[in-house]
Design a protein around this motif. Structure first.
Motif, mmCIF file in Angstrom:
data_model
loop_
_atom_site.group_PDB
_atom_site.id
_atom_site.type_symbol
_atom_site.label_atom_id
_atom_site.label_comp_id
_atom_site.label_asym_id
_atom_site.label_seq_id
_atom_site.Cartn_x
_atom_site.Cartn_y
_atom_site.Cartn_z
ATOM 1 N N SER B 138 0.840 -1.201 0.000
ATOM 2 C CA SER B 138 0.000 0.000 0.000
ATOM 3 C C SER B 138 0.873 1.249 0.000
ATOM 4 C CB SER B 138 -0.885 0.008 1.239
ATOM 5 O OG SER B 138 -0.069 0.207 2.378
ATOM 6 N N VAL B 139 0.244 2.350 -0.338
ATOM 7 C CA VAL B 139 0.928 3.640 -0.319
ATOM 8 C C VAL B 139 1.401 3.956 1.112
ATOM 9 C CG1 VAL B 139 0.540 6.124 -0.578
ATOM 10 C CG2 VAL B 139 -0.228 4.532 -2.356
ATOM 11 N N PHE B 152 0.636 15.902 -0.085
ATOM 12 C CA PHE B 152 -0.612 16.209 -0.790
ATOM 13 C C PHE B 152 -1.641 16.690 0.222
ATOM 14 C CE2 PHE B 152 0.993 12.771 -3.686
ATOM 15 C CZ PHE B 152 1.125 13.561 -4.805
ATOM 16 N N THR B 153 -2.538 17.539 -0.221
ATOM 17 C CA THR B 153 -3.661 17.873 0.648
ATOM 18 C C THR B 153 -4.596 16.664 0.647
ATOM 19 O OG1 THR B 153 -5.016 18.737 -1.139
ATOM 20 C CG2 THR B 153 -3.513 20.301 -0.056
ATOM 21 N N GLU B 156 -6.480 16.467 -2.540
ATOM 22 C CA GLU B 156 -5.695 15.996 -3.684
ATOM 23 C C GLU B 156 -5.553 14.473 -3.648
ATOM 24 O OE1 GLU B 156 -2.402 19.356 -4.898
ATOM 25 O OE2 GLU B 156 -2.154 18.350 -2.976
ATOM 26 N N GLU B 157 -5.277 13.975 -2.454
ATOM 27 C CA GLU B 157 -5.067 12.539 -2.317
ATOM 28 C C GLU B 157 -6.347 11.773 -2.648
ATOM 29 O OE1 GLU B 157 -2.657 11.635 1.018
ATOM 30 O OE2 GLU B 157 -3.137 9.500 0.917
ATOM 31 N N MET B 160 -6.848 11.687 -6.376
ATOM 32 C CA MET B 160 -5.987 10.731 -7.083
ATOM 33 C C MET B 160 -6.456 9.305 -6.863
ATOM 34 S SD MET B 160 -2.186 12.250 -6.571
ATOM 35 C CE MET B 160 -1.351 11.227 -7.748
ATOM 36 N N LYS B 161 -6.858 9.018 -5.616
ATOM 37 C CA LYS B 161 -7.327 7.661 -5.317
ATOM 38 C C LYS B 161 -8.562 7.335 -6.133
ATOM 39 C CE LYS B 161 -5.417 6.591 -0.840
ATOM 40 N NZ LYS B 161 -5.581 6.633 0.607
ATOM 41 N N GLU B 163 -9.364 8.749 -9.038
ATOM 42 C CA GLU B 163 -9.002 8.700 -10.450
ATOM 43 C C GLU B 163 -8.353 7.368 -10.822
ATOM 44 O OE1 GLU B 163 -6.553 11.970 -11.600
ATOM 45 O OE2 GLU B 163 -6.625 11.427 -13.733
ATOM 46 N N PHE B 164 -7.558 6.843 -9.901
ATOM 47 C CA PHE B 164 -6.837 5.609 -10.225
ATOM 48 C C PHE B 164 -7.299 4.443 -9.350
ATOM 49 C CE2 PHE B 164 -3.972 9.138 -11.352
ATOM 50 C CZ PHE B 164 -3.820 8.886 -12.704
ATOM 51 N N TRP B 166 -8.728 1.746 -9.823
ATOM 52 C CA TRP B 166 -8.436 0.389 -10.306
ATOM 53 C C TRP B 166 -7.057 -0.091 -9.870
ATOM 54 C CZ3 TRP B 166 -4.145 0.142 -13.350
ATOM 55 C CH2 TRP B 166 -3.703 1.349 -13.876
ATOM 56 N N ALA B 167 -6.121 0.836 -9.672
ATOM 57 C CA ALA B 167 -4.749 0.437 -9.343
ATOM 58 C C ALA B 167 -4.636 -0.001 -7.883
ATOM 59 C CB ALA B 167 -3.784 1.575 -9.630
ATOM 60 N N TRP B 168 -5.659 0.263 -7.103
ATOM 61 C CA TRP B 168 -5.619 -0.117 -5.685
ATOM 62 C C TRP B 168 -6.126 -1.533 -5.432
ATOM 63 C CZ3 TRP B 168 -4.452 4.764 -6.399
ATOM 64 C CH2 TRP B 168 -3.688 5.413 -5.434
ATOM 65 N N VAL B 171 -4.143 -5.024 -3.196
ATOM 66 C CA VAL B 171 -3.037 -4.605 -2.338
ATOM 67 C C VAL B 171 -2.931 -5.568 -1.158
ATOM 68 C CG1 VAL B 171 -2.213 -2.773 -0.812
ATOM 69 C CG2 VAL B 171 -3.226 -2.194 -3.011
#
Lengths: 379, 177
Positions: B138-139, B152-153, B156-157, B160-161, B163-164, B166-168, B171
């Motif tokens: 995990s991040v 990141f605020t 913002e975080e 991004m989570k 937006e992406f 699928w990449a998570w 994990v």
């Protein structure tokens, strides 16, 4: 735990899979900026490519439900991944113009060459390409204009380019003599190039475009040039040639075909890449009375790029069943074609063996070789 | 500077190579521990080779950036790779086992030492191992392990989570080291 210097972290990150890096953009700004950096993306791609893990990709037709990109393992041809199309395409079939470094250039059957997308399906990124600059000046019916597209990567500037050639329809109501019609088409053919770096189109000045495009799309890049089959207009007859467009200096050059039709006629030509060389695959249209009849095909290879005399008849292959439509040359010196049953056949050149591949869908499938990459992650 | 033949299993009996095998050097860690090592093993580190050529040989070579525990590990690696008659396959297997039991903190120490001492093979092996361990993490695990504070605020975080997302998928839990 000690802290690692950024240059060691960079090398470690370069070894990670594409999807892991997409996730790790969230770690901090420095990591995000690194992972989106175009040189990092390029180096990551080279490392992935050297591991030789690739896919074959296709998009099912419009009427199929749950349309998605299907990725097959390039060796076993088993489906390994299915990725939803990240944008809403029109209800028409998507056409793959080309596939390069994880990036697909797509258009659709409804507005071929006008609606264009760049898409990296693996990281779910896409870009709708702005409308090209113009149609044909003074075209009586723009819908009849004939559009040819090409897609390729120019390494020196790290740029992905789309080439669009628009010629006015050569059907005229009035009878015109051939040479003046040719003259008109040559004068009115427009060439435009899209660059991914500047994200826009520009006109390419061509004094007199003396070719009539035969292929409507190409992704075949050899020696920084993209190649289509085209007819060179001559006052007496049209001659089939390979037309090359250099992605760097943006000029056209013509490559003569070898003298292959001395014994027989009715050959169909498919231009591809064999062991890094420009190649010409010759086959006969399948005989519908006997679709299973064995066919003798030839592969001519241009050993030295741009040197017409270096065309060499390299392989003679017997294929069974017959070829209806070649789809793609793979990275493993194989060609995939559709047979009369619309099944896919993989023909391995060096061993001259062919096997049938089963995929879920049949019919007019668009195939491309594919690798996963971070290209287009920067937005 | 002339590079000497670094191949420790040269077939020809090179008197210089023979000398290197019998000559020993002393390496001194940051915490004052001293280790004896044959010159032929030590010079697999390009940094040490340079020091030897610059005529520090005979004396003790101080390595102020490497602690005793890490240096002992590095010496084990060097000895194996300088061993007469060890096949490439044997070395490959040794490398695999050498890094497989190491905790992340140890891998970090070894990668820093290999970087400092310029031991290319070891550096490659350890980097690869670190990358393998990171793949499904995990991040949050990465931030903790690499001592990184998110800059990141929260908005913002979150963005991004989303937006992406699928990449998570897939994990691992962060329990492993």
């Amino acid at each position: 735990m000690p802290t690692l210097p950024f240059e060691i972290i960079t090398i470690i990150l370069l070894m990670l899979p594409t999807e892991t890096l997409v996730k790790f953009q969230c770690v901090c700004r420095a990591w995000r900026d690194l992972i989106r950096d175009s040189m990092f993306i390029k180096e990551h791609l080279q490392i992935r490519a050297s591991k030789g893990k690739g896919y074959l990709l296709y998009v099912p037709m419009a009427h199929d439900t749950g349309r998605a990109f299907k990725l097959l393992c390039e060796r076993t041809f088993e489906q390994v991944l299915e990725i939803d199309i990240p944008f809403q395409p029109v209800e028409m079939s998507l056409i793959i113009i080309g596939s390069c470094n994880g990036l697909l250039c797509l258009s659709d059957t409804e507005r071929f060459g006008t609606t264009i997308y760049l898409c990296n399906p693996y990281i779910r990124r896409y870009r709708v390409i702005d409308h090209p600059i113009t149609g044909v000046v003074g075209s009586s019916n723009p819908r009849n204009d004939s559009i040819t597209l090409g897609f390729g990567y120019y390494d020196k500037t790290n740029d992905y380019k789309i080439i669009r050639v628009v010629a006015p329809s050569d059907e005229h109501d009035d009878y015109l003599d051939l040479s003046s019609e040719h003259h008109e088409i040559a004068q009115n053919t427009k060439v435009e190039v899209y660059s991914s770096i500047i994200n826009s189109w520009k006109n390419v000045e061509v004094e007199s475009f003396q070719w009539s495009m035969f292929d409507v799309k190409s992704e075949l890049v050899v020696c920084d040039s993209i190649h289509w089959k085209a007819f060179c207009r001559d006052t007496n007859k049209d001659v089939l040639v390979i037309l090359a467009f250099h992605l760097g200096n943006e000029t056209f050059q013509q490559i003569k075909l070898p003298n292959y039709d001395v014994d027989e006629e009715d050959w169909l030509e498919y231009v591809g890449l064999y062991k890094g060389n420009l190649s010409l695959f010759l086959f006969h249209q399948v005989d519908h009375q006997h679709p299973w009849q064995e066919q003798c095909c030839y592969l001519w290879v241009m050993k030295e790029y741009g040197v017409d005399s270096s065309w060499t008849k390299t392989l003679t292959i017997t294929v069974d069943p017959g070829i209806v439509r070649p789809l793609v040359f793979t990275r493993d010196d194989e060609m995939i074609f559709a047979d009369a049953d619309q099944d896919l056949v993989v023909c391995h050149f060096d061993s001259s063996t062919a096997k049938i591949v089963r995929v879920e869908e049949k019919g007019y499938l668009n195939f491309a070789t594919y690798v996963d990459s971070l290209v287009l992650l920067e937005g | 500077m002339a590079r000497k033949n670094r191949n420790p299993v040269g077939k020809n009996v090179d008197p210089e190579a023979q000398k290197k095998k019998t000559r020993t050097l002393t390496l001194k860690s940051s915490d004052g521990q001293e280790f004896s090592i044959s010159e032929s093993a030590a010079v697999l580190s390009i940094a040490i080779e340079n020091m030897v050529e610059d005529d520090c040989a005979g004396g003790v070579i101080p390595l102020p950036l490497v602690d005793g525990g890490t240096l002992a590990r590095v010496i084990t690696y060097l000895n194996k790779h300088a061993e007469d008659g060890a096949s490439d396959e044997e070395k490959r297997k040794f490398d695999e086992e050498f890094v497989s039991g190491m905790e992340m903190g140890v891998l970090f120490d070894v990668v820093l030492a290999a970087n400092y001492l310029d031991i290319r093979g070891l550096l490659r092996e350890v980097r690869r191992r670190i990358a393998d361990r990171m793949k499904n993490k995990s991040v949050e695990w990465v931030r903790k392990t690499f001592h990184i504070e998110s800059d990141f605020t929260p908005e913002e975080e979150e963005q991004m989570k989303k937006e992406f997302a699928w990449a998570w998928e897939g994990v691992d839990s962060d329990v492993d080291d």
